[in-house]
Structures are given as structure tokens and as C-alpha cells.
Design a protein around this motif. Structure first.
Motif, short mmCIF file in Angstrom:
data_model
loop_
_atom_site.label_atom_id
_atom_site.label_comp_id
_atom_site.label_asym_id
_atom_site.label_seq_id
_atom_site.Cartn_x
_atom_site.Cartn_y
_atom_site.Cartn_z
N PRO A 136 16.44 -7.28 78.13
CA PRO A 136 16.39 -6.90 79.56
C PRO A 136 17.67 -7.33 80.28
O PRO A 136 18.27 -8.36 79.97
N ARG B 244 16.09 -8.13 86.01
CA ARG B 244 14.72 -7.65 86.22
C ARG B 244 14.48 -6.29 85.59
O ARG B 244 13.36 -5.83 85.51
N LYS B 245 15.54 -5.64 85.15
CA LYS B 245 15.38 -4.34 84.51
C LYS B 245 14.84 -4.52 83.09
O LYS B 245 15.29 -5.40 82.36
N PRO B 246 13.89 -3.69 82.69
CA PRO B 246 13.36 -3.84 81.33
C PRO B 246 14.40 -3.46 80.29
O PRO B 246 15.37 -2.74 80.56
N LYS C 150 16.18 -1.62 77.20
CA LYS C 150 16.28 -0.21 76.86
C LYS C 150 16.39 -0.03 75.36
O LYS C 150 16.79 -0.93 74.63
#
Length: 420
Positions: free
Chosen positions: A277, A280-282, A284
Motif C-alpha cells: 500500500p 492510505r491507498k490500497p 495494487k
């Protein structure tokens, strides 16, 4: 007899394969049908091979006239010729047999292990598989990958001892068997499992009704043959680094290299990369990663930690390096390629240059246009730590590129157009 049996049962297998898999019983029926087809294929192949050999042997025996009288010299040569024609492989000298096995491909080596117990032990030797592992996987596997493989084996061993059910795998047991059938078809026919290889996990329908079974003997953690097979079948994802992540039109990662976990797909000969991650972005995933975009981590520093720079004193203009960079404190570091530049007061003359004596080192990223805020930065030669801010990001540890291979690998990803 066997072909007639296959022809009579083929319609039933076909109906099972095309049946809807909406229920657990239908899914189990489809997997059993696929397993039966795989085993029947192996049996038919074996029966055909045996029949062909028997016919050829009978034809040779019937066409060869038997002499009424054999000379003494012929009597002496006939046993030697017969022994040479059917010379057992295991009667070869040790060095000769090892040399023969070294020339076999991984698939042939696995097939040879199905012949008998002595050959199984010889063909599963680590010395043979280390060579195949090094040739195909050596440049993408590092020390971290080996540690994760050993940890997975230890985890699987503990789960087998603690409970009757196996840990959940990402593929059903029939899928795993079919994967092994493609590159190593003989593993099915002789039911030879390489030492250190786990048994395939049962499907969800079977796992719902666990039965008490005796736990198998714990495999050794240093079995190279099992590791090779797990990599080939995509059953083990390993840590590595990917150049130019999210390559499909994303220029923000040009000439960078980020940590990821990779899983191999034999059909396409590519990898699926799963990135950690970004704040806070999951995390990819990227499919279709080619071999030339993957490398083993050159240092053991985790992606969240600052690398200790031990090359600052020797950096000179023209040296190639890679430096850690991240957008903010919550992001993992990626490695970015650059070249050491000259001070503003230096005219670039190699005979008059004294930039290597300055306390500050100029780092240039020449794939960015002059005047771009990403084109250049400076770091302290003596007390460099992480530097930067939330606007321009944070620069971390520096690693000098020592070999021409490393430099040429980075240069292969040089962008066609200069970036802004």
C-alpha cells in the motif's frame, strides 16, 4: 481394452465438466472428472508406448535369422553386444551417471525420478536443481525469497501438526495437479512428489468434512527441487523488485524500482506483481510483468527503512547511483536512477574539477528536463540522512552502481521523451 473404456466413459466426463459449478457437489464432480481424464490420459499414453515397444521387439526377433552354427569368436562377442544393447543406467560409474543427469532439463529430470527409488533419490539432489534454479531464477531470487520459502515450509509443517486441515491455498488441488501435469507430466503417472513439496490442498467441498489423518513426515526446508516446482507452478510468491511499476502509461514511476511480491504464470511466461500500500491507498496489482523488469533486491534494507549510505565519500561526477525516494513518510521507498553531477562553480573540465572534494554532492536525474524541480538535488557527503518535504518528497539512502550490467539495465528503461 483401454481405448474402448475411454470412449465409453468420455460422454459422462464431458457432462460432468460442462455441468454448472454453482453448488459444492457440482464443483467436486467437475474436479473429479478432470482428475479422471488426466489419469486416463497418462494410462493411455503409457499403454501406447508399451504396445509400440513390444511390436518393435517382436518385429526385430521375427526378422532376424538364427544361425545354425556360431563361430567361437561370435560366441564371445554376442554376450558383450547384448550387454551393451541393454546396459543398465545404474551400472554406470558414479561420475558418468551424475554427468548424464546434469544434462537433463527440469522436466526430464523429474521424469527420470519416476523410474525407480535409486534414481528418485539421485534426481532430487539439491546439487542438480540448484543449477536449474540458478539458470532460470537466479537473477530474480534473493536472500529474502529463500527466507520466505523456508518460513512457508515451517508454517505448513506447524499447521499439519496442529490440525488435520491444511492451510488454504489459492488454487484447488485439481488445479495444482493440472499445473504439474503440463511441465512435469510424469509426476502424475508415478505419483512422485519431490522431497519438500507439499501435497495439494483439498477443495473447499472436501475441506468441509475433515477426516483424521496421520501427518506426513516434515519435509526438509532446504529442498531445492520443491522450491523450483513451487515457483514454476505459481504456488509461491516471492519478494523482488520491479522496474517502472504500473508501466501502462504511468510516467510517474519512470526509471524507478519498487518492492513487490511476484507470482509466476507459466502459460504467459510473465509475473503478477503485488505492490504494498501507498499510505492510505490500497496495494495494487500489475499483470504481465516481463522478466527483464524484475530483479532481486540488491540490498537487504526493507522498503520502509532508510538505507545506510556507505559510498558518499567516493562519489564523483559521472558516477551512476540509485537513491531511495518516497512521496511522504507513510509511503515505502522506491529506488531511482541518477548520475552524479558537477557543482555550479565547476566548468566540467575533468582535469580542473574538484567537485569530489566538496561537502555537498550534486545528484542529477537527467531524464527530466532542465529547470524541472525533479532534475537535481544535493545531499551532504558527511552527514546525509533523509532529506526533503511533503512537496518534493523525501530522499533517502544512496547506493553506487558498481557494474556495467547494473548501469545498462537501468539505461534500457530510458524514456523516449524528456519528462517535465
Amino acid at each position: 481394452m483401454l481405448p474402448l473404456l475411454l470412449i465409453s466413459t468420455l460422454p459422462a466426463f464431458t457432462l460432468l465438466l460442462v455441468a454448472p459449478a454453482t453448488k459444492a457437489c457440482c464443483k467436486l464432480a467437475r474436479e473429479l472428472a478432470l482428475l479422471a481424464l488426466l489419469l486416463a490420459t497418462e494410462l493411455l499414453r503409457h499403454a501406447t508406448a508399451v504396445g509400440t515397444k513390444e511390436r518393435e521387439r517382436g518385429a526385430r526377433m521375427s526378422s532376424k535369422p538364427r544361425p545354425a552354427l556360431v563361430a567361437p569368436e561370435a560366441e564371445a562377442e554376442t554376450p558383450a553386444a547384448a550387454a551393451a544393447a541393454g546396459f543398465p543406467l545404474l551400472d554406470l560409474p558414479e561420475l558418468a551417471l551424475d554427468r548424464v543427469l546434469e544434462e537433463l532439463s527440469p522436466a526430464s529430470l523429474a521424469a527420470m525420478a519416476c523410474v525407480c527409488a535409486p534414481l528418485r533419490d539421485r534426481c532430487s539432489a539439491d546439487a542438480l536443481w540448484e543449477r536449474h534454479l540458478r539458470l532460470k531464477w537466479g537473477h530474480v531470487l534473493g536472500a529474502a525469497a529463500r527466507k520466505e520459502w523456508e518460513a512457508e515450509l515451517l508454517g505448513g509443517r506447524g499447521a499439519a501438526r496442529g490440525s488435520a486441515t491444511r492451510p488454504t491455498r489459492r488454487r484447488s488441488w485439481v488445479d495444482s495437479l493440472a499445473c504439474a501435469c503440463r511441465p512435469f507430466s510424469s509426476w502424475i503417472g508415478c505419483r512422485w512428489l519431490l522431497k519438500g513439496d507439499h501435497a495439494p490442498a483439498p477443495s473447499s467441498a472436501v475441506a468441509a468434512e475433515p477426516t483424521p489423518t496421520t501427518a506426513p513426515a516434515a519435509p526438509p526446508t532446504d529442498t531445492v527441487a520443491a522450491w523450483y516446482r513451487a515457483l514454476e507452478c505459481g504456488e509461491f510468491s516471492f519478494p523482488a523488485q520491479v522496474y517502472n511499476r504500473e508501466q501502462d502509461g504511468h510516467v510517474g514511476f519512470v526509471l524507478s524500482c519498487y518492492d513487490a511480491h511476484l507470482r509466476y504464470h507459466r502459460r504467459t511466461d510473465t509475473f503478477t506483481a503485488r505492490y504494498p500500500p501507498l499510505g492510505r491507498k490500497p496495494g495494487k496489482e500489475e499483470d504481465g510483468v516481463q522478466w527483464n523488469r524484475v530483479r532481486a533486491p540488491p540490498v537487504s534494507t526493507p522498503a520502509q527503512d532508510l538505507h545506510a549510505s556507505d559510498c558518499l565519500e567516493e562519489l564523483r561526477p559521472g558516477d551512476h547511483f540509485e537513491i531511495q525516494w518516497r512521496k511522504n513518510k507513510d509511503f515505502p521507498y522506491g529506488w531511482w536512477y541518477g548520475v552524479v553531477g558537477h557543482q555550479e562553480s565547476c566548468n566540467g573540465n575533468e582535469h580542473m574539477c574538484r567537485c569530489h572534494q566538496d561537502d555537498m554532492v550534486v545528484l542529477e536525474f537527467q531524464h527530466y528536463a532542465p529547470g524541472s524541480r525533479w532534475r537535481q538535488t544535493t545531499v551532504s557527503r558527511k552527514d546525509h540522512r533523509e532529506k526533503g518535504d511533503e512537496t518534493d518528497g523525501f530522499y533517502g539512502g544512496i547506493r553506487k552502481l558498481q557494474t556495467k550490467d547494473e548501469i545498462s539495465t537501468w539505461r534500457r528503461f530510458w524514456p523516449v521523451d524528456v519528462l517535465n
